[in-house]
Design a protein around this motif. Sequence first.
Motif, PDB file in Angstrom:
ATOM      1  N   TYR A  85       0.850  -1.195   0.000  1.00 47.32           N
ATOM      2  CA  TYR A  85       0.000   0.000   0.000  1.00 47.32           C
ATOM      3  C   TYR A  85       0.880   1.236   0.000  1.00 47.32           C
ATOM      4  O   TYR A  85       1.998   1.242   0.522  1.00 47.32           O
ATOM      5  N   TRP A  86       0.352   2.274  -0.640  1.00 50.25           N
ATOM      6  CA  TRP A  86       1.000   3.576  -0.601  1.00 50.25           C
ATOM      7  C   TRP A  86       0.845   4.148   0.812  1.00 50.25           C
ATOM      8  O   TRP A  86      -0.277   4.293   1.300  1.00 50.25           O
ATOM      9  N   VAL A  87       1.944   4.476   1.450  1.00 52.31           N
ATOM     10  CA  VAL A  87       1.887   5.101   2.770  1.00 52.31           C
ATOM     11  C   VAL A  87       1.412   6.546   2.604  1.00 52.31           C
ATOM     12  O   VAL A  87       2.019   7.315   1.845  1.00 52.31           O
ATOM     13  N   PRO A  88       0.341   6.942   3.291  1.00 50.90           N
ATOM     14  CA  PRO A  88      -0.123   8.330   3.178  1.00 50.90           C
ATOM     15  C   PRO A  88       0.663   9.270   4.098  1.00 50.90           C
ATOM     16  O   PRO A  88       0.117   9.891   5.000  1.00 50.90           O
ATOM     17  N   ASN A  89       1.982   9.349   3.856  1.00 52.40           N
ATOM     18  CA  ASN A  89       2.831  10.244   4.635  1.00 52.40           C
ATOM     19  C   ASN A  89       2.863  11.647   4.045  1.00 52.40           C
ATOM     20  O   ASN A  89       3.654  12.494   4.454  1.00 52.40           O
ATOM     21  N   VAL A  90       1.992  11.871   3.042  1.00 47.30           N
ATOM     22  CA  VAL A  90       1.837  13.170   2.380  1.00 47.30           C
ATOM     23  C   VAL A  90       0.389  13.607   2.546  1.00 47.30           C
ATOM     24  O   VAL A  90      -0.531  12.801   2.349  1.00 47.30           O
TER      25      VAL A  90
END
Length: 370
Positions: A11-16
């Motif tokens: 999964y794409w980490v939502p660190n943005v």
Amino acid sequence: MSLEEPLKFAYWVPNVSGGLVTSDIEQRTDWGYEYNRDLAVLAENSGFEYALSQVRYTASYGAAYQHESTGFSLALLLATQRLKVIAAVHPGLWHPGVLAKFIASADVISGGRAAVNVVSGWFKGEFTGLGEPWLEHDERYRRSEEFIRVLRELWTNDHAEFRGDFYRIHDFDIKPKPVAAPHPEIFQGGNSTAARKLAGSVSDWYFSNGKDFDGFSEQVSEVRGYATANSRTVRFGLNGFVIARSSESEARAVLREIVAKANVEAVEGFRSAAAQAGKSTSDAKGMWADSEFEDLVQYNDGFRTQLIGTPEQIADRAIEYKKRGASLLLLGFLHYLEDVEHFGKEVLPVIREKEKDLLRGAATPEPLGV
């Protein structure tokens, strides 16, 4: 890939900030550490094997806030037990020797779970804003190849040597060496011919932007050809945005709302910046070269993969991509905590059952003619 090997999920980490869609639709997703720590634990308990921390250095295009990818990845590694975390990094903003040292430490600390995604760069403003030179498209990929070769050399040799146009290493040794064998996994994306050749030359994994079946098959065939010419093998990951609902009409309604509420200014700003990356190549195969407005609302063309509908429909598409060469699906979601849990409970079991059916079908001999 072998059909016997189960599909892997990342999964794409939502660190943005702003989530994984550039839209003003409600998103119950947060870019902060506490949210992402809880998400990482949930994801590894829901069947995800990898997480990819995004990299963005300056506030832009709907991403006003962001955590740096390598430090954030290490934090997630410390919060989990099994999850492999991939940190996105830019040659030109990192020296490969410094990154090799950081990732080696992260890998040792985490018991062999650190990885990197080498991003050749599409956002000129991040380089020039930091006073760094902006190379032309194919030169960025040539630098990335040297960057990856240096990483591998430093991770596997005690007396590392490399002499190239961008990097030179002489009798350099980093210790401790990584735990992962033979070294931490190296991922790489891109769509251009230069990106495909790079994957065939040096990368362990090739990430494809969102694609339909034929588009993905074309990429797999070409990259495999380059890899074969170099006596190598490459594994393939595919980006997709998941909208799983009880009915297809409900899922499609969510997609329509996401696009209808798109942040037009942010999407157009991204389109303008990305145009250079997609169209500066001689064959116009670069990233986003043929992306429409709707594609760019999910900024890695995730809607194109069409993982949208019921669990059964999403599973059918996942299996078809597996048959065409995908070893891993890299997924984005709207409401991460709820959607990742739902994926693990409602979608992944269907995929696993269909994988069993696929194996049984492959093992059944064709009936003899009479």
